[in-house]
Design a protein around this motif. Structure first.
Motif, mmCIF file in Angstrom:
data_model
loop_
_atom_site.group_PDB
_atom_site.id
_atom_site.type_symbol
_atom_site.label_atom_id
_atom_site.label_comp_id
_atom_site.label_asym_id
_atom_site.label_seq_id
_atom_site.Cartn_x
_atom_site.Cartn_y
_atom_site.Cartn_z
ATOM 1 N N GLN A 47 2.989 3.713 1.824
ATOM 2 C CA GLN A 47 2.288 4.991 1.907
ATOM 3 C C GLN A 47 3.088 6.000 2.727
ATOM 4 O O GLN A 47 3.072 7.197 2.431
ATOM 5 C CB GLN A 47 0.904 4.787 2.521
ATOM 6 C CG GLN A 47 -0.065 4.052 1.597
ATOM 7 C CD GLN A 47 -1.414 3.813 2.248
ATOM 8 O OE1 GLN A 47 -1.499 3.403 3.410
ATOM 9 N NE2 GLN A 47 -2.475 4.055 1.507
ATOM 10 N N ARG A 48 3.793 5.534 3.732
ATOM 11 C CA ARG A 48 4.650 6.426 4.514
ATOM 12 C C ARG A 48 5.765 7.006 3.657
ATOM 13 O O ARG A 48 6.057 8.208 3.731
ATOM 14 C CB ARG A 48 5.246 5.660 5.696
ATOM 15 C CG ARG A 48 6.180 6.493 6.573
ATOM 16 C CD ARG A 48 7.052 5.617 7.457
ATOM 17 N NE ARG A 48 8.046 4.862 6.689
ATOM 18 C CZ ARG A 48 8.977 4.082 7.252
ATOM 19 N NH1 ARG A 48 9.002 3.929 8.561
ATOM 20 N NH2 ARG A 48 9.841 3.430 6.485
ATOM 21 N N ASP A 49 6.377 6.156 2.853
ATOM 22 C CA ASP A 49 7.552 6.567 2.085
ATOM 23 C C ASP A 49 7.202 7.284 0.785
ATOM 24 O O ASP A 49 8.066 7.939 0.187
ATOM 25 C CB ASP A 49 8.422 5.344 1.785
ATOM 26 C CG ASP A 49 9.041 4.750 3.050
ATOM 27 O OD1 ASP A 49 8.962 5.407 4.106
ATOM 28 O OD2 ASP A 49 9.591 3.634 2.973
ATOM 29 N N ASP A 50 5.972 7.161 0.332
ATOM 30 C CA ASP A 50 5.532 7.852 -0.883
ATOM 31 C C ASP A 50 4.223 8.575 -0.575
ATOM 32 O O ASP A 50 3.144 7.987 -0.662
ATOM 33 C CB ASP A 50 5.330 6.849 -2.022
ATOM 34 C CG ASP A 50 4.943 7.531 -3.332
ATOM 35 O OD1 ASP A 50 4.681 8.748 -3.325
ATOM 36 O OD2 ASP A 50 4.903 6.828 -4.369
ATOM 37 N N PRO A 51 4.296 9.854 -0.213
ATOM 38 C CA PRO A 51 3.087 10.596 0.176
ATOM 39 C C PRO A 51 1.986 10.586 -0.881
ATOM 40 O O PRO A 51 0.809 10.719 -0.537
ATOM 41 C CB PRO A 51 3.621 12.020 0.400
ATOM 42 C CG PRO A 51 5.059 11.843 0.757
ATOM 43 C CD PRO A 51 5.517 10.675 -0.073
ATOM 44 N N SER A 52 2.347 10.398 -2.153
ATOM 45 C CA SER A 52 1.322 10.389 -3.206
ATOM 46 C C SER A 52 0.388 9.190 -3.094
ATOM 47 O O SER A 52 -0.700 9.184 -3.691
ATOM 48 C CB SER A 52 1.976 10.400 -4.589
ATOM 49 O OG SER A 52 2.619 9.155 -4.864
ATOM 50 N N LEU A 53 0.788 8.173 -2.315
ATOM 51 C CA LEU A 53 -0.041 6.974 -2.151
ATOM 52 C C LEU A 53 -1.018 7.084 -0.984
ATOM 53 O O LEU A 53 -1.918 6.253 -0.854
ATOM 54 C CB LEU A 53 0.855 5.751 -1.935
ATOM 55 C CG LEU A 53 1.803 5.369 -3.077
ATOM 56 C CD1 LEU A 53 2.683 4.199 -2.650
ATOM 57 C CD2 LEU A 53 1.032 5.033 -4.346
ATOM 58 N N ARG A 54 -0.822 8.076 -0.139
ATOM 59 C CA ARG A 54 -1.647 8.171 1.070
ATOM 60 C C ARG A 54 -3.105 8.447 0.728
ATOM 61 O O ARG A 54 -3.419 9.267 -0.125
ATOM 62 C CB ARG A 54 -1.093 9.258 1.983
ATOM 63 C CG ARG A 54 0.292 8.913 2.512
ATOM 64 C CD ARG A 54 0.931 10.043 3.286
ATOM 65 N NE ARG A 54 2.332 9.724 3.594
ATOM 66 C CZ ARG A 54 3.185 10.587 4.121
ATOM 67 N NH1 ARG A 54 2.789 11.824 4.403
ATOM 68 N NH2 ARG A 54 4.442 10.218 4.343
#
Length: 354
Positions: free
Chosen positions: A20-27
């Motif tokens: 989630q940190r590395d892919d903001p779309s997952l946050r």
């Protein structure tokens, strides 16, 4: 005798949080690290997924059933290891007494910390702040006078919190908890304790040592101690690894030797690659198989000297798996483990199941 100050630091949903940190779309979305395939397993679940009852080691099909909107992402162990090393460096700037349990958790003995901070509580707060500053990830911490209680405490205020169990409160804290919360007491032991009328720490403390040893063997002494909030284990840096193993679950059952042996040799290769990196050498080779009916069988052989090359590991592993032929049922899982180490470095701990 000086009362120890022990901190247990546990990263919050570590693998999933890194993704989630590395892919903001997952946050803010339910995320599972692993494969959504029929026999895939969840390696880690975000807190958004956990609200639906998704947990690590859960079959992916179960996770999808509980949370149809869950997003599966493949694991990136190289990234997790790199972040784990960053966290380890932070720990070591406070104390040399760091005992890693896995990539995302460790015990720290800060009875005498390198920064001269007055309390373990303040030390834990500062460590958590530095972890976030360095990695943008949150961690939770438990602080107490022994390892058992510190680990229990780290679960109390998750995520991104900490909890203290002082010496005077230890026995009382244990008394209120169900025995299923005690690490080291799994579902089967919990069921056995419940059948014996032991449901809480208070119930466990009422049983004398003789009763516990009679019903639980060598573990009886440990249960007797923890029910009183006692644990004399020291924080041990660079714990020697007792084994190295690798296993995999297959999409379809393997039913012939031609199907079984190549993937088994790949598991042996994974074990040997670890041995090459660390210098670890063991004398006992174990092959594990799980049949389609979930029955597990193992075959082991202990050699007179350590396994010193890949070919020997291959030969012994093949001999062991061939002792299972003809196969009674299809095989859904195969694994290889090397143990009885003569000499090994501390692990760069990883979930060998993945």
């Amino acid at each position: 005798m000086t009362t120890r100050k022990i901190i247990h630091v546990d990263m919050d949903a570590f693998f999933a949080s890194v993704e989630q940190r590395d892919d903001p779309s997952l946050r803010g979305k339910p995320v599972a690290v692993g494969s959504p395939s029929g026999r895939g397993v969840v390696a880690a679940a975000s807190y958004e997924a956990r609200k639906f009852g998704v947990r690590s080691a859960m079959p992916s099909v179960t996770a999808l059933r509980r949370c149809p909107d869950i997003i599966f992402v493949p694991h990136r162990f190289d990234v997790y290891r790199t972040v784990s090393r960053q966290i380890r460096e932070i720990f070591l700037s406070y104390t040399p007494l760091v005992e890693p349990l896995s990539l995302d958790e460790a015990y720290l003995d800060v009875t005498e910390n390198l920064r001269g901070l007055p309390s373990a509580t303040e030390t834990a707060s500062e460590i958590r702040a530095r972890i976030f500053e360095t990695t943008q990830l949150t961690a939770s911490a438990g602080i107490s006078y022994n390892k058992f209680l510190a680990k229990l405490a780290s679960d109390q205020n998750k995520p991104n919190g900490q909890f203290v169990i002082p010496p005077a409160a230890g026995p009382g804290f244990v008394a209120t908890l169900p025995v299923s919360r005690f690490h080291g007491i799994g579902p089967r032991t919990t069921e056995k304790m419940n059948r014996l009328g032991i449901h809480t720490g208070a119930d466990l403390r009422e049983r004398d040592l003789g009763f516990l040893q009679a019903n639980f063997g060598k573990s009886g002494g440990w249960y007797h101690a923890i029910s009183r909030g006692e644990d004399n284990r020291a924080v041990t840096p660079d714990r020697p690894r007792k084994s190295s193993g690798s296993e995999t679950t297959f999409e379809h059952d393997l039913t012939t030797p031609e199907q079984v042996e190549p993937p088994m040799l790949r598991q042996a290769d994974s074990v040997w690659d670890w041995c090459e990196r660390t210098g670890g050498r063991g004398r006992t080779v174990t092959v594990k198989a799980r049949y389609s009916d979930f029955r597990i069988v193992t075959r082991s052989r202990t050699l007179g000297s350590p396994v010193n090359d890949r070919e020997t590991l291959h030969q012994v592993s093949l001999a062991l798996v061939r002792s299972l032929y003809p196969l009674r049922l299809g095989i859904r899982l195969i694994g290889v483990t090397l143990s009885t180490f003569e000499e090994a470095e501390a692990p760069e701990t990883l979930l060998d199941l993945l």
